[in-house]
Design a protein around this motif. Structure first.
Motif, short mmCIF file in Angstrom:
data_model
loop_
_atom_site.label_atom_id
_atom_site.label_comp_id
_atom_site.label_asym_id
_atom_site.label_seq_id
_atom_site.Cartn_x
_atom_site.Cartn_y
_atom_site.Cartn_z
N SER A 194 3.17 -37.20 -9.17
CA SER A 194 2.01 -37.86 -9.76
C SER A 194 1.43 -37.08 -10.93
O SER A 194 0.75 -37.64 -11.80
CB SER A 194 0.93 -38.08 -8.70
OG SER A 194 0.49 -36.84 -8.17
N VAL A 195 1.70 -35.77 -10.96
CA VAL A 195 1.23 -34.91 -12.06
C VAL A 195 2.32 -34.75 -13.10
O VAL A 195 2.06 -34.80 -14.31
CB VAL A 195 0.80 -33.52 -11.52
CG1 VAL A 195 0.43 -32.58 -12.66
CG2 VAL A 195 -0.36 -33.66 -10.54
N ALA A 196 3.56 -34.59 -12.66
CA ALA A 196 4.67 -34.26 -13.56
C ALA A 196 4.86 -35.30 -14.65
O ALA A 196 5.04 -34.94 -15.83
CB ALA A 196 5.96 -34.10 -12.76
N PHE A 224 7.25 -33.51 -19.55
CA PHE A 224 8.03 -34.65 -19.06
C PHE A 224 8.42 -35.55 -20.22
O PHE A 224 9.59 -35.96 -20.37
CB PHE A 224 7.24 -35.44 -18.03
CG PHE A 224 7.94 -36.68 -17.54
CD1 PHE A 224 8.80 -36.63 -16.46
CD2 PHE A 224 7.76 -37.91 -18.18
CE1 PHE A 224 9.47 -37.77 -16.01
CE2 PHE A 224 8.41 -39.06 -17.75
CZ PHE A 224 9.27 -38.97 -16.65
N TRP A 225 7.48 -35.89 -21.08
CA TRP A 225 7.75 -36.84 -22.15
C TRP A 225 8.59 -36.23 -23.26
O TRP A 225 9.34 -36.94 -23.94
CB TRP A 225 6.44 -37.42 -22.68
CG TRP A 225 5.82 -38.32 -21.65
CD1 TRP A 225 4.74 -38.06 -20.86
CD2 TRP A 225 6.33 -39.59 -21.24
NE1 TRP A 225 4.53 -39.10 -19.99
CE2 TRP A 225 5.48 -40.06 -20.19
CE3 TRP A 225 7.39 -40.39 -21.64
CZ2 TRP A 225 5.68 -41.28 -19.56
CZ3 TRP A 225 7.59 -41.61 -21.01
CH2 TRP A 225 6.74 -42.04 -19.98
N MET A 242 10.17 -32.06 -5.71
CA MET A 242 10.18 -33.49 -6.00
C MET A 242 11.07 -33.82 -7.20
O MET A 242 10.84 -34.80 -7.90
CB MET A 242 8.74 -33.99 -6.24
CG MET A 242 7.82 -33.78 -5.07
SD MET A 242 6.35 -34.83 -5.12
CE MET A 242 7.04 -36.43 -4.69
N VAL A 243 12.09 -32.99 -7.42
CA VAL A 243 12.91 -33.17 -8.61
C VAL A 243 13.65 -34.51 -8.59
O VAL A 243 13.86 -35.13 -9.65
CB VAL A 243 13.90 -31.99 -8.78
CG1 VAL A 243 14.92 -31.95 -7.65
CG2 VAL A 243 14.59 -32.06 -10.12
N GLY A 244 14.05 -35.00 -7.42
CA GLY A 244 14.73 -36.29 -7.36
C GLY A 244 13.84 -37.42 -7.83
O GLY A 244 14.26 -38.30 -8.59
N HIS A 253 0.66 -26.63 -10.70
CA HIS A 253 1.52 -26.50 -9.53
C HIS A 253 0.78 -26.94 -8.27
O HIS A 253 -0.45 -26.82 -8.17
CB HIS A 253 1.97 -25.05 -9.37
CG HIS A 253 2.90 -24.60 -10.44
ND1 HIS A 253 3.26 -23.28 -10.60
CD2 HIS A 253 3.56 -25.27 -11.41
CE1 HIS A 253 4.09 -23.16 -11.63
NE2 HIS A 253 4.29 -24.36 -12.13
N MET A 254 1.53 -27.42 -7.31
CA MET A 254 0.94 -27.76 -6.01
C MET A 254 0.44 -26.50 -5.32
O MET A 254 1.11 -25.45 -5.36
CB MET A 254 1.98 -28.47 -5.12
CG MET A 254 2.26 -29.92 -5.49
SD MET A 254 3.29 -30.77 -4.24
CE MET A 254 4.91 -30.21 -4.72
#
Length: 554
Positions: free
Chosen positions: A274-276, A282-283, A424-426, A494-495
């Motif tokens: 939800s953050v990444a 990311f973009w 959560m890389v997948g 980071h979490m």
């Protein structure tokens, strides 16, 4: 105090219901598992869904299903009429929409269900992918059999596209966690299978169509149904054999690299999905993949006609073609160009493993720098090789470009793991694959517009390729800039330990007795040999066929 679970009443002291066979808890590896079995499960799935690249073998036969169709009466048939007609043949452009649909659904399904997959595990996700891809091909075969275009779209396109998306991302997170020491190589193995799927599937489809079409007809419907069943079984076997490492597992004797490794690009934290996807990183990586794929699609779509138009009879040793080519000579030129298509399949596949493995040594960011710098040089040199008549260098340049096209797909999951962590890389990879969907849908349109615009402006047909290639080099320059701007994610994103524990609890590892220090220390053994032979033999057969086709170039 009693509790209620659905319609079943159980005592508060009663143990919770046991996990089902497909649940993630039942796939956590025990001490006898060997991690080198995990890539074979991934390859079993990716070799099947990789047939997406070979679907072009169906387009022409699908456009000639109805013998004796009234050409004049069918000349003005509209798209919506074509969806249900049983008296008019479909056009090639109408059936090729199937490819666009399942590439679109690949990105959408990967983005929508990536987070669910992290919690459900690869066995359940892989089984659903097998059902959707295999079942979609069967349903598409029924659509061909009944000549219902909408059913072809629904089966191969929509349902098959969902199977594509789930099947593509299913192994990624699992392999990265099994191979923290070789992230690139691990994902390269799986995604190499996707690139090589057409080398196996396309010749199989051609053989089946010939077999089923012996007493008349095209054999397309039966071929799709048979391949759907075969793919369902192969993907199902791969899904059932998946195992995941318990949290905290690492290869014996391996230590995580220091944070300074690879210029500090490998994080030790984890960023939530939800953050990444809202981060700049990311973009930027999304743009890197989009631009690399768009430029690669240009070469894939133009390679064969470009080789024929630029070199013509020189491909078969003819110096003077001023008088035109005979039918036999033209057929030889076409065969030579088909050899280039075989080489493209080969380098697209093998390049995925090569470049992704190299990224473990030089870093993901440096690998993409190599893609863009070397790619710009190759795109700019192609017109020069054409003008100088250097067909050999022209072919070599295209092969290098396509190896980097495939390498970009294989390296990006490890890039994401470096930047956002492995938890959560997948799911993050699933969101990123919308770049592939965008490139697959928008790229060919952009390329066609560039071509048509140049022809309308009076550019000579031979020079149209030159300018298009220079424009693609410009896109790679934009990709180079995007890659240079990728920096590590700030630690504040980071979490926390509590968030990470909560996320891992959703994977239901806590109730498993497996000890991370002792898990997956089994020997490779006969099981490993059989598993690798099962996926390796089909791949090697496809490799042999691709090389045999490529021989026509030499």
């Amino acid at each position: 105090m009693d509790g209620v679970a659905g319609d079943r009443v159980y005592d508060g002291d009663e143990a919770e219901p046991k996990p089902g066979f497909f649940d993630r808890e039942n796939t956590i590896a025990g001490p006898g598992f060997n991690r080198w079995l995990a890539p074979t499960s991934a390859l079993a799935i990716h070799l099947c869904i990789g047939m997406a690249y070979g679907f072009s073998v169906f387009w022409l036969p699908m456009s000639n299903l109805i013998a004796g169709a009234d050409t004049a009466a069918c000349a003005d048939i509209g798209f919506f009429q074509a969806l249900t007609t049983t008296t008019c043949n479909w056009t090639v452009s109408q059936v090729t929409y199937t490819f666009g649909i399942f590439i679109g659904m690949l990105g959408i399904s990967a983005a929508l269900w990536g987070a669910w997959l992290e919690h459900a595990g690869p066995r359940k996700a892989g089984a659903i992918a097998a059902l959707c891809w295999g079942g979609g091909l069967v349903l598409g075969g029924v659509g061909v059999m009944t000549h219902q275009l909408w059913l072809l779209y629904l089966g191969c396109g929509v349902l098959g596209g969902i199977g594509q998306g789930l099947g593509y991302i299913t192994p990624v997170s699992t392999l990265i966690k099994w191979f923290p020491d070789r992230r690139g190589m691990a994902t390269g193995f799986a995604i190499m299978g996707y690139g090589g799927g057409a080398m196996v599937g396309a010749p199989l489809a051609v053989w089946l169509m010939d077999y089923f079409g012996q007493d008349g007809g095209t054999g397309v419907a039966s071929t799709l149904i048979v391949m759907g069943v075969v793919y369902f079984l192969a993907m199902g076997a791969g899904a059932l054999s998946f195992r995941v490492p318990p949290n905290g597992w690492k290869p014996e004797g391996w230590q995580a690299p220091a944070s300074s490794n690879a210029n500090g690009m490998i994080t030790h934290g984890h960023v939530h999905l939800s953050v990444a996807w809202r981060t700049r990183q990311f973009w930027l990586i999304w743009g890197v993949l989009f631009l690399n794929v768009t430029a690669g699609i240009a070469v894939i779509s133009m390679a064969s006609p470009m080789l024929q138009d630029v070199f013509g009879g020189a491909l078969v040793g003819l110096d003077d073609t001023s008088g035109g080519l005979t039918a036999a000579q033209q057929a030889a030129v076409v065969a030579a160009a088909a050899g280039l298509v075989g080489l493209i399949s080969l380098f697209n596949s093998v390049g995925r493993l090569f470049w992704a493995s190299l990224s473990d040594k030089i870093g993901r960011k440096n690998t993409y720098y190599t893609f863009f710098v070397l790619g710009i040089a190759m795109y700019c040199l192609l017109p020069t090789w054409g003008h100088l008549g250097m067909a050999g260098l022209f072919v070599i340049s295209i092969c290098v470009i396509l190896s980097m096209y495939g390498g970009g797909f294989a390296t990006v999951p490890a890039y994401l793991a470096d930047i956002f962590g492995t938890q959560m890389v997948g799911a993050i990879h699933g969101r990123l694959l919308t770049a592939w969907t965008a490139a697959g849908l928008v790229g060919p349109v952009i390329i066609a517009m560039i071509r048509e615009g140049q022809l309308e402006a009076g550019v000579e047909p031979a020079l149209v390729y030159d300018r298009t290639l220079y424009i693609m080099a410009g896109l790679l320059l934009l990709g180079l800039i995007c890659n240079s701007l990728v920096k590590p994610v700030d630690h504040s994103l980071h979490m926390s330990d509590e968030d990470l524990a909560r996320e891992r609890a959703l994977q239901k590892d806590s109730g498993v007795a497996a000890n991370a220090a002792d898990a997956a220390r089994g020997r490779f053994g006969a099981t490993g040999v059989m598993a690798w032979l099962a996926v390796g033999i089909p791949f090697l057969i496809g490799l042999y066929i691709a090389l045999a086709k490529a021989a026509a170039l030499f």
